[in-house]
Design a protein around this motif. Structure first.
Motif, mmCIF file in Angstrom:
data_model
loop_
_atom_site.group_PDB
_atom_site.id
_atom_site.type_symbol
_atom_site.label_atom_id
_atom_site.label_comp_id
_atom_site.label_asym_id
_atom_site.label_seq_id
_atom_site.Cartn_x
_atom_site.Cartn_y
_atom_site.Cartn_z
ATOM 1 N N MET A 1 0.818 -1.185 0.000
ATOM 2 C CA MET A 1 0.000 0.000 0.000
ATOM 3 C C MET A 1 0.869 1.260 0.000
ATOM 4 O O MET A 1 0.588 2.199 -0.714
ATOM 5 C CB MET A 1 -0.930 -0.022 1.205
ATOM 6 N N ALA A 2 1.939 1.282 0.808
ATOM 7 C CA ALA A 2 2.804 2.453 0.887
ATOM 8 C C ALA A 2 3.408 2.773 -0.483
ATOM 9 O O ALA A 2 3.511 3.946 -0.858
ATOM 10 C CB ALA A 2 3.900 2.236 1.922
ATOM 11 N N LYS A 3 3.784 1.752 -1.234
ATOM 12 C CA LYS A 3 4.378 1.970 -2.552
ATOM 13 C C LYS A 3 3.387 2.646 -3.491
ATOM 14 O O LYS A 3 3.752 3.537 -4.263
ATOM 15 C CB LYS A 3 4.844 0.652 -3.155
ATOM 16 N N GLU A 4 2.137 2.243 -3.445
ATOM 17 C CA GLU A 4 1.119 2.823 -4.319
ATOM 18 C C GLU A 4 0.843 4.275 -3.953
ATOM 19 O O GLU A 4 0.652 5.116 -4.830
ATOM 20 C CB GLU A 4 -0.167 1.994 -4.270
ATOM 21 N N VAL A 5 0.813 4.579 -2.678
ATOM 22 C CA VAL A 5 0.598 5.960 -2.242
ATOM 23 C C VAL A 5 1.776 6.821 -2.686
ATOM 24 O O VAL A 5 1.597 7.945 -3.164
ATOM 25 C CB VAL A 5 0.382 6.024 -0.710
ATOM 26 N N GLU A 6 2.990 6.299 -2.559
ATOM 27 C CA GLU A 6 4.187 7.015 -3.013
ATOM 28 C C GLU A 6 4.118 7.274 -4.514
ATOM 29 O O GLU A 6 4.496 8.353 -4.973
ATOM 30 C CB GLU A 6 5.455 6.217 -2.686
ATOM 31 N N ARG A 7 3.645 6.318 -5.278
ATOM 32 C CA ARG A 7 3.533 6.495 -6.736
ATOM 33 C C ARG A 7 2.593 7.636 -7.088
ATOM 34 O O ARG A 7 2.722 8.261 -8.133
ATOM 35 C CB ARG A 7 3.055 5.206 -7.394
ATOM 36 N N ALA A 8 1.641 7.903 -6.205
ATOM 37 C CA ALA A 8 0.706 9.012 -6.418
ATOM 38 C C ALA A 8 1.311 10.353 -5.998
ATOM 39 O O ALA A 8 0.662 11.379 -6.096
ATOM 40 C CB ALA A 8 -0.583 8.758 -5.641
ATOM 41 N N GLY A 9 2.557 10.324 -5.499
ATOM 42 C CA GLY A 9 3.235 11.555 -5.131
ATOM 43 C C GLY A 9 3.114 11.951 -3.675
ATOM 44 O O GLY A 9 3.482 13.057 -3.299
ATOM 45 N N ILE A 10 2.598 11.066 -2.860
ATOM 46 C CA ILE A 10 2.435 11.353 -1.433
ATOM 47 C C ILE A 10 3.476 10.547 -0.658
ATOM 48 O O ILE A 10 3.453 9.314 -0.694
ATOM 49 C CB ILE A 10 1.015 10.972 -0.955
ATOM 50 N N PRO A 11 4.403 11.223 0.031
ATOM 51 C CA PRO A 11 5.422 10.475 0.776
ATOM 52 C C PRO A 11 4.804 9.720 1.952
ATOM 53 O O PRO A 11 3.844 10.186 2.571
ATOM 54 C CB PRO A 11 6.394 11.547 1.252
ATOM 55 N N THR A 12 5.346 8.541 2.208
ATOM 56 C CA THR A 12 4.859 7.718 3.319
ATOM 57 C C THR A 12 6.029 7.190 4.134
ATOM 58 O O THR A 12 7.155 7.127 3.647
ATOM 59 C CB THR A 12 4.058 6.500 2.810
ATOM 60 N N VAL A 13 5.731 6.817 5.368
ATOM 61 C CA VAL A 13 6.685 6.113 6.222
ATOM 62 C C VAL A 13 5.965 4.883 6.744
ATOM 63 O O VAL A 13 4.875 4.983 7.308
ATOM 64 C CB VAL A 13 7.155 6.981 7.416
ATOM 65 N N LEU A 14 6.556 3.736 6.551
ATOM 66 C CA LEU A 14 5.997 2.485 7.053
ATOM 67 C C LEU A 14 6.693 2.152 8.367
ATOM 68 O O LEU A 14 7.896 1.918 8.385
ATOM 69 C CB LEU A 14 6.205 1.365 6.039
ATOM 70 N N ILE A 15 5.950 2.183 9.474
ATOM 71 C CA ILE A 15 6.498 1.816 10.779
ATOM 72 C C ILE A 15 6.191 0.342 10.993
ATOM 73 O O ILE A 15 5.030 -0.062 11.016
ATOM 74 C CB ILE A 15 5.883 2.659 11.912
#
Length: 79
Positions: A1-15
């Protein structure tokens, strides 16, 4: 899921407590959590110390969000 959100241009952090798995599947920013059953907490601490621990985890996550990365990167909290 984090990878897909990043592809949309929104940075994420997976804890996560499974950082090696997260890095292998390509999550961009991975923050090492505490334990498998409590990645965002430390039940061994009293309430006040756990609050400090969680605050440091959150600060590290925010620093990770502000850090540009080009490949999967592991961040570790001082907590």
């Amino acid at each position: 899921m984090a990878k897909e959100v990043e592809r949309a241009g929104i940075p994420t952090v997976l804890i996560t407590s499974l950082a090696t798995v997260a890095l292998k599947v390509g999550a961009n920013r991975v923050l090492q959590g505490k334990r498998f059953s409590h990645p965002c907490g430390n039940p061994a601490l009293d309430a006040a110390d756990e609050q400090k621990w969680r605050l440091e985890l959150l600060r590290t996550a925010l620093r990770a969000l502000a850090t540009p990365v080009t490949k999967p990167t592991l961040f570790e909290s001082a907590a």
